[in-house]
Design a protein around this motif. Sequence first.
Motif, short mmCIF file in Angstrom:
data_model
loop_
_atom_site.label_atom_id
_atom_site.label_comp_id
_atom_site.label_asym_id
_atom_site.label_seq_id
_atom_site.Cartn_x
_atom_site.Cartn_y
_atom_site.Cartn_z
N ALA A 352 36.28 51.23 48.82
CA ALA A 352 37.52 51.85 48.39
C ALA A 352 38.31 50.89 47.49
O ALA A 352 38.93 51.31 46.50
N ASP A 353 38.29 49.60 47.82
CA ASP A 353 38.95 48.60 46.98
C ASP A 353 38.27 48.49 45.61
O ASP A 353 38.94 48.34 44.58
N VAL A 354 36.94 48.55 45.61
CA VAL A 354 36.20 48.52 44.33
C VAL A 354 36.57 49.73 43.49
O VAL A 354 36.70 49.63 42.26
N SER A 355 36.76 50.89 44.12
CA SER A 355 37.17 52.10 43.41
C SER A 355 38.54 51.91 42.77
O SER A 355 38.77 52.29 41.61
N ASP A 356 39.48 51.31 43.50
CA ASP A 356 40.80 51.04 42.95
C ASP A 356 40.73 50.05 41.79
O ASP A 356 41.41 50.20 40.77
N TYR A 357 39.89 49.04 41.95
CA TYR A 357 39.69 48.06 40.87
C TYR A 357 39.16 48.73 39.61
O TYR A 357 39.64 48.47 38.50
N ALA A 358 38.20 49.64 39.79
CA ALA A 358 37.62 50.35 38.64
C ALA A 358 38.64 51.24 37.96
O ALA A 358 38.69 51.34 36.72
N ILE A 448 43.69 42.38 45.66
CA ILE A 448 43.77 43.80 45.99
C ILE A 448 45.22 44.26 46.07
O ILE A 448 45.57 45.36 45.61
N ASN A 449 46.08 43.43 46.65
CA ASN A 449 47.50 43.79 46.73
C ASN A 449 48.10 43.95 45.34
O ASN A 449 48.90 44.86 45.11
#
Length: 469
Positions: A352-358, A448-449
């Motif tokens: 989910a974090d990778v998705s936000d990063y993308a 991430i934050n």
Amino acid sequence: MRSLKEKIAYGFGDMSSSMFWKIFSYYLPFFYSNIFGLSLVDAGVLVLVTRIWDAVSDPMMGIIADRTNTRWGKYRPYLLWVAPFFSIAGILLFTTPDLSYGGKLVWAYVTYIIMMTVYTGINVPYGAMLGVMTDDTNEKTVFSSFRMFFAYGGSFISLFLWEPLTNMTGGYNTPKGWFWAMFIIAAACFVMFIVCFMMTREHLKTVSTVSVGSDFKALLTNKPWWLLIGAALCFNLFNTVRGATVAYFFQDIIGANVSLVFFGLVFAFYAGLFLGVGEVSNMVGVASCVPISNKLGKKTTFIMVNASLVVLSIAFYFIPCTPSGYWTMLVFQVLISILTGIMSPLVWSMYADVSDYAELEFHTASTGLIFSSSSMAQKFGGAIGGAAVLWLLDSFGYITDPQLLTAGVAQPDGALDCLRWLMSFIPALVAFVSMCIVWFYPLTTERINRINVELKKLRNYSFNEESDD
């Protein structure tokens, strides 16, 4: 914050998937070689080919789901649409037709490919739902923990009851017993997917502004995605190698009719009990994931868990096959399973974090594509692990011929040594590789934050622009 009811309902989805997946991973190789009647080599090729197809099809399903738009959302409708086919395919998979060897081999390929295709059709959208149920990174870990807690609960039920169900419905060593056991499991799985559909919602609306080609280009240049793919593949390879070996390990190393005494109570020590204890311990690990990862950070938690798995797996090799040794094996199974339980929701939350990063880095809302890659890694790990177990056993002369086994022919020493290595040194090596890969993972808690802060600004701006229009 989302409601407790919705988090529980979300967990029912993976409870259903995991009941199937653990049976496929842990019992299907044994079914094909010892019940269905395939050779170890043919069964190994079958497992590898079908699961590679399954893994390759995951990104396709992710793209389709990302571009689905209904009044129920992008991903949630597939729980309703695919659930009946999911259950039917599982029943067909454990059906043994009265055909020649070649006919049975074709049947096995067709039914396994159908099962894995249907599994992709429901599991990829289900996994992608995590990215649109909340925008809070910590709550994603909570949702993921509910998911994995229920997943391991379902796995415990299916694994602990599998052998008793087969014995009740025809016999553990008969095709009839395996068919009816799967029929019962499949019916329960259908109901759970429907409950998941009815009691969950997609709360975030994401819209990709780029083409499919751009989505793939962004994915292939996404460094955190590549690293997490490698680490997740190793994690699932670890689980599959150990799990697929257990049925053989108990049959040929521990043997039948082994009992343990607990406070004066005598109970059978069999593969389903060993695996079932592991699933309950997984649930303890899942419950521990949120506080541990919140305190240490996701990356540090991942590394420390894998380092512990290396040590415990190596130590497992030296446990003797004695009454006290069997208790020690159970203790090690508990400890290893608690650690893998911590890992499971952690990996999904990291995706989910990778998705936000993308979304921030490449301006692409490709949640389904990214989450399908996690499923792809899981299935590649399962494909390689399941096939490797069968091929290694064959190369060391493992005997599956019922006539020879009935005549009392013992397994060669090399095959028995191979089983011990598959429960110890080989999983340890895989966990070590996974730990090394994550060492280079760049999405720390602080980063991430920062990503979440920027995404909130971006999403609020897009929402206001849409409202003005």
